[in-house]
Design a protein around this motif. Structure first.
Motif, PDB file in Angstrom:
ATOM      1  N   GLU A 144       0.827  -1.209   0.000  1.00  0.00           N
ATOM      2  CA  GLU A 144       0.000   0.000   0.000  1.00  0.00           C
ATOM      3  C   GLU A 144       0.860   1.256   0.000  1.00  0.00           C
ATOM      4  O   GLU A 144       0.645   2.172  -0.812  1.00  0.00           O
ATOM      5  CB  GLU A 144      -0.914   0.007   1.224  1.00  0.00           C
ATOM      6  CG  GLU A 144      -2.080  -0.958   1.140  1.00  0.00           C
ATOM      7  CD  GLU A 144      -3.025  -0.799   2.309  1.00  0.00           C
ATOM      8  OE1 GLU A 144      -4.082  -1.447   2.299  1.00  0.00           O
ATOM      9  OE2 GLU A 144      -2.708  -0.018   3.238  1.00  0.00           O
ATOM     10  N   PHE A 145       1.836   1.304   0.893  1.00  0.00           N
ATOM     11  CA  PHE A 145       2.633   2.520   1.003  1.00  0.00           C
ATOM     12  C   PHE A 145       3.503   2.709  -0.229  1.00  0.00           C
ATOM     13  O   PHE A 145       3.692   3.842  -0.706  1.00  0.00           O
ATOM     14  CB  PHE A 145       3.492   2.478   2.270  1.00  0.00           C
ATOM     15  CG  PHE A 145       4.092   3.810   2.620  1.00  0.00           C
ATOM     16  CD1 PHE A 145       3.279   4.875   2.995  1.00  0.00           C
ATOM     17  CD2 PHE A 145       5.460   4.008   2.564  1.00  0.00           C
ATOM     18  CE1 PHE A 145       3.821   6.106   3.317  1.00  0.00           C
ATOM     19  CE2 PHE A 145       6.015   5.237   2.880  1.00  0.00           C
ATOM     20  CZ  PHE A 145       5.194   6.287   3.258  1.00  0.00           C
TER      21      PHE A 145
ATOM     22  N   GLY B 277      -5.983  11.366  -2.416  1.00  0.00           N
ATOM     23  CA  GLY B 277      -6.439  11.039  -1.074  1.00  0.00           C
ATOM     24  C   GLY B 277      -7.927  10.765  -1.024  1.00  0.00           C
ATOM     25  O   GLY B 277      -8.385   9.844  -0.342  1.00  0.00           O
ATOM     26  N   LEU B 278      -8.714  11.555  -1.747  1.00  0.00           N
ATOM     27  CA  LEU B 278     -10.160  11.327  -1.807  1.00  0.00           C
ATOM     28  C   LEU B 278     -10.477   9.956  -2.403  1.00  0.00           C
ATOM     29  O   LEU B 278     -11.389   9.256  -1.958  1.00  0.00           O
ATOM     30  CB  LEU B 278     -10.830  12.414  -2.648  1.00  0.00           C
ATOM     31  CG  LEU B 278     -11.086  13.766  -1.979  1.00  0.00           C
ATOM     32  CD1 LEU B 278     -11.600  14.755  -3.006  1.00  0.00           C
ATOM     33  CD2 LEU B 278     -12.065  13.625  -0.841  1.00  0.00           C
TER      34      LEU B 278
ATOM     35  N   ALA C 190      -0.630   8.925   8.526  1.00  0.00           N
ATOM     36  CA  ALA C 190      -0.979  10.009   9.447  1.00  0.00           C
ATOM     37  C   ALA C 190       0.268  10.595  10.102  1.00  0.00           C
ATOM     38  O   ALA C 190       0.420  11.820  10.215  1.00  0.00           O
ATOM     39  CB  ALA C 190      -1.944   9.500  10.514  1.00  0.00           C
ATOM     40  N   ILE C 191       1.183   9.738  10.535  1.00  0.00           N
ATOM     41  CA  ILE C 191       2.429  10.223  11.139  1.00  0.00           C
ATOM     42  C   ILE C 191       3.274  10.956  10.101  1.00  0.00           C
ATOM     43  O   ILE C 191       3.840  12.020  10.374  1.00  0.00           O
ATOM     44  CB  ILE C 191       3.211   9.038  11.742  1.00  0.00           C
ATOM     45  CG1 ILE C 191       2.411   8.393  12.875  1.00  0.00           C
ATOM     46  CG2 ILE C 191       4.579   9.505  12.255  1.00  0.00           C
ATOM     47  CD1 ILE C 191       3.023   7.118  13.413  1.00  0.00           C
ATOM     48  N   GLY C 192       3.343  10.395   8.897  1.00  0.00           N
ATOM     49  CA  GLY C 192       4.086  11.065   7.836  1.00  0.00           C
ATOM     50  C   GLY C 192       3.518  12.425   7.494  1.00  0.00           C
ATOM     51  O   GLY C 192       4.266  13.356   7.177  1.00  0.00           O
ATOM     52  N   ALA C 193       2.194  12.554   7.588  1.00  0.00           N
ATOM     53  CA  ALA C 193       1.557  13.846   7.307  1.00  0.00           C
ATOM     54  C   ALA C 193       1.975  14.897   8.326  1.00  0.00           C
ATOM     55  O   ALA C 193       2.244  16.053   7.978  1.00  0.00           O
ATOM     56  CB  ALA C 193       0.039  13.683   7.302  1.00  0.00           C
ATOM     57  N   GLU C 194       2.040  14.518   9.598  1.00  0.00           N
ATOM     58  CA  GLU C 194       2.478  15.458  10.638  1.00  0.00           C
ATOM     59  C   GLU C 194       3.913  15.891  10.394  1.00  0.00           C
ATOM     60  O   GLU C 194       4.255  17.076  10.526  1.00  0.00           O
ATOM     61  CB  GLU C 194       2.345  14.811  12.012  1.00  0.00           C
ATOM     62  CG  GLU C 194       0.913  14.567  12.450  1.00  0.00           C
ATOM     63  CD  GLU C 194       0.841  14.050  13.878  1.00  0.00           C
ATOM     64  OE1 GLU C 194       1.779  14.323  14.656  1.00  0.00           O
ATOM     65  OE2 GLU C 194      -0.136  13.369  14.207  1.00  0.00           O
ATOM     66  N   ILE C 195       4.768  14.941  10.042  1.00  0.00           N
ATOM     67  CA  ILE C 195       6.166  15.278   9.752  1.00  0.00           C
ATOM     68  C   ILE C 195       6.246  16.196   8.533  1.00  0.00           C
ATOM     69  O   ILE C 195       7.071  17.109   8.480  1.00  0.00           O
ATOM     70  CB  ILE C 195       6.985  13.990   9.527  1.00  0.00           C
ATOM     71  CG1 ILE C 195       7.025  13.162  10.809  1.00  0.00           C
ATOM     72  CG2 ILE C 195       8.406  14.324   9.073  1.00  0.00           C
ATOM     73  CD1 ILE C 195       7.699  11.814  10.650  1.00  0.00           C
TER      74      ILE C 195
ATOM     75  N   VAL D 248      -2.057  13.931   0.742  1.00  0.00           N
ATOM     76  CA  VAL D 248      -2.835  12.710   0.551  1.00  0.00           C
ATOM     77  C   VAL D 248      -3.649  12.396   1.807  1.00  0.00           C
ATOM     78  O   VAL D 248      -4.830  12.044   1.738  1.00  0.00           O
ATOM     79  CB  VAL D 248      -1.912  11.526   0.203  1.00  0.00           C
ATOM     80  CG1 VAL D 248      -2.677  10.209   0.259  1.00  0.00           C
ATOM     81  CG2 VAL D 248      -1.316  11.715  -1.180  1.00  0.00           C
ATOM     82  N   PHE D 249      -3.024  12.524   2.954  1.00  0.00           N
ATOM     83  CA  PHE D 249      -3.714  12.247   4.226  1.00  0.00           C
ATOM     84  C   PHE D 249      -4.916  13.164   4.402  1.00  0.00           C
ATOM     85  O   PHE D 249      -5.969  12.754   4.907  1.00  0.00           O
ATOM     86  CB  PHE D 249      -2.738  12.431   5.383  1.00  0.00           C
ATOM     87  CG  PHE D 249      -3.356  12.222   6.733  1.00  0.00           C
ATOM     88  CD1 PHE D 249      -3.637  10.945   7.197  1.00  0.00           C
ATOM     89  CD2 PHE D 249      -3.668  13.298   7.550  1.00  0.00           C
ATOM     90  CE1 PHE D 249      -4.211  10.743   8.444  1.00  0.00           C
ATOM     91  CE2 PHE D 249      -4.243  13.117   8.788  1.00  0.00           C
ATOM     92  CZ  PHE D 249      -4.518  11.832   9.245  1.00  0.00           C
TER      93      PHE D 249
END
Length: 413
Positions: free
Chosen positions: A10-11, A40-41, A59-64, A276-277
């Motif tokens: 997936e990733f 993302g949608l 989600a963690i990658g989005a914060e970073i 994307v998130f």
């Protein structure tokens, strides 16, 4: 083992897809942000193929990603630049709050949602997306433009205002009133002020501590320090983005240049994951019922943001082209707007507020990169047509004079 394999598939598919979308956008010379959001949608809640095991990592990658975007923007400026810009641009911050918060509050009251929902929606429409705008400035090659410090000052004022706004809105949503949230507010203000003082007064010492001739050590120290400060800021109810930005301005000279080169690829990767998130957590089926009010609100507040940027840039002595670029760049909304709406949804004050805020942000996060790119050429063309007058040889119109910088002014891109 099976779960690990699904995660990698997936990733890996996400990263490959983002790379292909980025190449497609680059071929047609426009920002890839809208394509990342649409992706993302497609793979989020209610989309074509919802993700499973990789969502938490995304989600963690989005914060970073948000943290790195603001760190890289901070590396472009010194602490002295920041203080100077804040001193000269605070009136623009007040104009920004008035022009862009009032439409959101008015919409909530017109829909009969009550005063607390009005305060929440005011915050949603007020705050521009630092993450989206930082990415757009980089994509368009405008980080060195003369109007960029004006844009930056407004964004920093908005982000710092969140240190005051978020504790207040949290107390209001909990029904505790302002008195009960005073302790949280005091802590938030104290931490934000302390970090700013440290960045301004001790930036040289921080740069000396971080400095290293080994790229590997420099990367690890800068990245570790940024994530640490951002995490502490977030824990103390101050924006992680503000903490990362202040780390960036605290670093200067060769350290800033070296860190910029090392972190650029990481920023691009995690920033794409962030967008994307954003799309992953929006159910496409929730958008149509609130699309008309969201479109109306987006239209009004796109105009008020352009007005804000134009006025602030004019006040700073920027030429007409730079004023329009500043206004168009500020249109995008994003991460803070979603955070504010999420608080309201959790409290349950108004079930329609969440979908409206999501639709509103999706519209402007897609339109924002387009206004950043096209507001200035469209406005210049319309102005030229409206004010076109035959002139004698050797003379110039007032518009021509406005577009020519003074001999002492730096060259504007």
């Amino acid at each position: 083992m099976h779960s690990s394999a699904i995660f990698l598939i997936e990733f890996g598919a996400i990263i490959l897809g983002l790379g292909l979308l980025g190449r497609f956008a680059g071929r047609f010379q426009f920002s890839p942000i809208p394509l990342y959001l649409l992706a993302g949608l497609a793979f989020g809640e209610g989309g074509l193929l919802p993700l499973g095991t990789s969502e938490e990592f995304v989600a963690i990658g989005a914060e970073i990603g948000v943290i790195l975007l603001l760190l890289m923007l901070g590396l472009e400026y010194t602490a002295t630049d920041l203080v100077s810009n804040l001193k000269t641009q605070y009136p623009a911050g007040l104009v920004d709050a008035a022009l862009n918060a009032l439409p959101g509050a008015a919409m909530a009251l017109l829909l009969g949602w009550g005063p607390v929902a009005a305060v929440v929606l005011a915050g949603v429409t007020w705050i521009s997306s630092s993450g989206v705008i930082a990415k757009v400035l980089g994509d368009l090659g405008r980080l060195g433009n003369r109007e960029t410090p004006v844009i930056l000052s407004i964004l920093v004022l908005e982000d710092l205002s969140m240190a005051v706004y978020l504790p207040i809105i949290t107390a209001l949503l909990a029904g505790a009133g302002l008195a009960a949230g005073s302790a949280t507010l005091a802590i938030a203000l104290g931490v934000a002020g302390l970090v700013l003082v440290v960045a301004v007064r001790y930036g040289r010492h921080i740069s000396r501590f971080v400095s290293s001739d080994d790229p590997e050590k420099l990367l690890l120290v800068v990245l570790g320090l940024t994530l640490l400060v951002a995490g502490v800021a977030q824990q103390l109810q101050v924006s992680a983005a503000v903490g990362a930005f202040l780390v960036g301005i605290a670093l200067s000279g060769e350290v800033a240049e070296g860190a910029h080169g090392l972190l650029s690829p990481l920023r691009d990767l995690f920033a794409a994951v962030f967008f994307v998130f954003f799309g992953l957590h929006t159910d496409p089926a929730s958008i149509p019922p609130v699309l008309l009010p969201a479109l109306a609100l987006a239209l009004v507040t796109a105009g008020t943001k352009i007005t804000t940027g134009y006025w602030a840039a004019k006040r700073a002595g920027i030429s007409a082209k730079g004023r329009w670029r500043a206004g168009g760049t500020l249109v995008a909304r994003g991460e803070f707007s979603i955070v504010i709406a999420g608080l309201a949804v959790t409290s349950g004050i108004e079930p329609r507020l969440g979908p409206l805020a999501t639709a509103y942000v999706l519209i402007l996060v897609i339109v924002g990169p387009l206004t950043a790119r096209f507001t200035e050429p469209i406005a210049t063309r319309l102005t030229a047509r409206r004010h076109h007058r035959p002139t004698a040889a050797g003379t110039e119109t007032p518009q021509d004079r406005d577009l020519v910088p003074s001999p002492d002014a730096p060259i504007e891109k």
